[in-house]
Write a protein that holds these residues in place. Structure first.
Motif, PDB file in Angstrom:
ATOM      1  N   SER A 280       0.826  -1.204   0.000  1.00 46.35           N
ATOM      2  CA  SER A 280       0.000   0.000   0.000  1.00 46.35           C
ATOM      3  C   SER A 280       0.859   1.252   0.000  1.00 46.35           C
ATOM      4  O   SER A 280       2.031   1.223   0.367  1.00 46.35           O
ATOM      5  CB  SER A 280      -0.938   0.014   1.218  1.00 46.35           C
ATOM      6  OG  SER A 280      -1.834  -1.076   1.180  1.00 46.35           O
ATOM      7  N   TYR A 284      -2.648   4.150  -3.193  1.00 43.66           N
ATOM      8  CA  TYR A 284      -3.248   2.822  -3.368  1.00 43.66           C
ATOM      9  C   TYR A 284      -3.141   2.036  -2.067  1.00 43.66           C
ATOM     10  O   TYR A 284      -2.038   1.816  -1.554  1.00 43.66           O
ATOM     11  CB  TYR A 284      -2.546   2.055  -4.486  1.00 43.66           C
ATOM     12  CG  TYR A 284      -2.592   2.768  -5.820  1.00 43.66           C
ATOM     13  CD1 TYR A 284      -3.743   2.751  -6.602  1.00 43.66           C
ATOM     14  CD2 TYR A 284      -1.485   3.465  -6.288  1.00 43.66           C
ATOM     15  CE1 TYR A 284      -3.798   3.413  -7.816  1.00 43.66           C
ATOM     16  CE2 TYR A 284      -1.521   4.132  -7.498  1.00 43.66           C
ATOM     17  CZ  TYR A 284      -2.686   4.103  -8.257  1.00 43.66           C
ATOM     18  OH  TYR A 284      -2.732   4.759  -9.458  1.00 43.66           O
ATOM     19  N   ARG A 286      -4.194  -1.616  -0.617  1.00 47.27           N
ATOM     20  CA  ARG A 286      -4.649  -2.894  -1.171  1.00 47.27           C
ATOM     21  C   ARG A 286      -4.839  -3.940  -0.063  1.00 47.27           C
ATOM     22  O   ARG A 286      -4.130  -3.943   0.926  1.00 47.27           O
ATOM     23  CB  ARG A 286      -3.637  -3.415  -2.194  1.00 47.27           C
ATOM     24  CG  ARG A 286      -3.336  -2.435  -3.325  1.00 47.27           C
ATOM     25  CD  ARG A 286      -2.344  -3.046  -4.310  1.00 47.27           C
ATOM     26  NE  ARG A 286      -2.006  -2.116  -5.384  1.00 47.27           N
ATOM     27  CZ  ARG A 286      -0.950  -1.317  -5.399  1.00 47.27           C
ATOM     28  NH1 ARG A 286      -0.112  -1.331  -4.359  1.00 47.27           N
ATOM     29  NH2 ARG A 286      -0.715  -0.515  -6.412  1.00 47.27           N
ATOM     30  N   THR A 304       2.272  -6.723  -6.992  1.00 45.27           N
ATOM     31  CA  THR A 304       2.674  -6.534  -5.597  1.00 45.27           C
ATOM     32  C   THR A 304       3.594  -7.675  -5.156  1.00 45.27           C
ATOM     33  O   THR A 304       3.671  -8.722  -5.810  1.00 45.27           O
ATOM     34  CB  THR A 304       1.445  -6.512  -4.664  1.00 45.27           C
ATOM     35  OG1 THR A 304       0.839  -7.812  -4.634  1.00 45.27           O
ATOM     36  CG2 THR A 304       0.429  -5.482  -5.137  1.00 45.27           C
ATOM     37  N   GLU A 313      -8.574  -2.753  -4.056  1.00 50.11           N
ATOM     38  CA  GLU A 313      -7.633  -1.633  -4.097  1.00 50.11           C
ATOM     39  C   GLU A 313      -8.390  -0.315  -3.909  1.00 50.11           C
ATOM     40  O   GLU A 313      -9.264   0.027  -4.697  1.00 50.11           O
ATOM     41  CB  GLU A 313      -6.904  -1.645  -5.445  1.00 50.11           C
ATOM     42  CG  GLU A 313      -5.794  -0.633  -5.570  1.00 50.11           C
ATOM     43  CD  GLU A 313      -5.020  -0.804  -6.868  1.00 50.11           C
ATOM     44  OE1 GLU A 313      -3.903  -1.362  -6.816  1.00 50.11           O
ATOM     45  OE2 GLU A 313      -5.538  -0.399  -7.931  1.00 50.11           O
TER      46      GLU A 313
END
Length: 412
Positions: A280, A284, A286, A304, A313
């Protein structure tokens, strides 16, 4: 070096302190605050920059119903247009009409924002109202304005016609016979009528609310507010304090990201283990559903460090506000991505688009906080909205569990 740094910080502190407790500054801030309505009935309805709602208000103002001003608002507005454009015959209509006006106002008829038809005098006005939008000039129909002209000329062949292009900045229309007007003319008209006519409380509220809406959305310049702000900025002492405050201004999107990640950890990871937080950042945030145990879920690449293929997200930005999306990311196994996309395509819960994108494909989304709310509300208010939306999403009958149920055969 440390002593110099401390002196600089102490000096900045005193500048800001003196600014805050300055009686003249406090008076200016009070005047600025009073310049915006606390209660605006139109903002409550979400009017903002929506052209249709603006046109509806204009239709009400230009009519002779409820406010009991007959057609005074319309006539005054048309006089200002005549002064700006020097229109042939319009002055005769305004001052020397043969018959008492018998006006019908249509909204969005044939997609024309406002069509004002005086049946008694065989005169009509077509108004194209632009709020932060451009004119369409291309197309087989000759463009937006030409299309409207063709429709009106066909339906009203024997009427005297006036076409009005209403924009924020008196923009040039693509057609020479369209008259230029702006929303400032409407505000001037309402102010003049408010001073010279006895109007009802309801009418006064609508006048003030509409004027306030135009100003707070940047459609009309707020001259009084500009003058008040200039009094602060033109004072060199005040400007130093404002520069210091600006340098220490908190980044609201960083605050939102940090708070959101904290809530996800405390409520939905540590307490319930519903989700797993993924890579993250400020923009963003996530996470994945902890029940997604299919080995193919860990076969992602180029996204990721977890290598998850399917992720929730949060998109957190000045352009779109805060939104939660469910995204199919890149994977070494295209069949797995195809299967996820197929499920999304065949279920009304999702909106995956027509074709599966090569890398990232959004299949579901909801708005958490609009960009307007982020701009207008305090951080404390934004936290309350985040808490409410998270509770709604993760509740037993919420979207989280509904999506989990739909995807369980392929993800568990």
């Amino acid at each position: 070096m440390k002593k110099i740094l401390r002196r600089c910080m102490s000096n900045e502190f005193n500048i800001v302190k003196n600014f805050i407790f300055d009686d003249e500054v406090q008076k200016l801030f009070e005047d600025i605050n009073n310049n915006v309505l606390d209660f605006n009935i139109l903002e409550i309805t979400g009017m903002g920059n929506q052209e249709i709602k603006h046109s509806n208000i204009l239709g009400w103002l230009f009519s002779d119903t409820e406010h009991n001003l007959e057609y005074k608002i319309l006539e005054s507005f048309l006089k200002k247009i005549n002064e700006k454009n020097e229109v042939e015959n319009l002055q005769d209509y305004l001052y020397l009409s043969k018959h008492r006006k018998d006006i019908v106002i249509y909204r969005e008829k044939d997609n024309i924002d406002l069509l004002i038809v005086d049946e008694a005098n065989k005169v009509l006005f077509a108004i194209e109202n632009k709020i932060f939008a451009g004119e369409r000039t291309n197309g087989e129909d000759g463009g937006q304005l030409q299309k409207y002209e063709n429709i009106i000329n066909h339906k009203y062949p024997k009427y005297q016609k006036y076409f009005i292009f209403l924009t924020i900045d008196l923009n040039e229309p693509s057609k020479d016979n369209w008259l230029k007007a702006n929303h400032e003319m409407i505000v001037e008209t309402l102010n003049e009528i408010s001073k010279n006519k006895d109007i009802s409380i309801k009418t006064k509220i609508i006048f003030e609310s509409y004027t306030d809406t135009l100003k707070r959305n940047g459609i009309v310049e707020d001259k009084k507010l500009k003058e008040l702000c200039l009094q602060i900025w033109e004072n060199s002492t005040y400007r130093k304090a404002l520069d210091i405050l600006n340098n220490h201004k908190p980044d609201i999107f960083s605050q939102i990201s940090e708070y959101l990640q904290l809530q996800l950890k405390e409520k939905y990871i540590q307490m319930t283990e519903l989700i797993k937080l993924d890579d993250s950042s400020k923009s963003y945030i996530r996470f994945s559903d902890s029940s997604w145990l299919n080995v193919e879920q860990k076969n992602g690449e180029g996204w990721t460090t977890s290598k998850n293929v399917l992720l929730y997200e949060f998109h957190n930005s000045i352009y779109g506000g805060l939104n939660l999306k469910l995204i199919i990311g890149p994977s070494k196994n295209e069949k797995f991505r195809d299967k996820l996309f197929e499920i999304a395509t065949n279920n009304n819960k999702f909106k995956p688009g027509k074709n599966l994108s090569k890398k990232w494909n959004q299949i579901w989304s909801i708005s958490i906080i609009s960009k307007e709310e982020i701009a207008e509300k305090s951080f404390d208010d934004l936290k309350l909205i985040i808490d409410q939306k998270l509770n709604e999403f993760f509740t037993e009958n919420g979207e989280f569990y509904k999506i989990r149920e739909i995807l369980k055969d392929v993800m568990s």
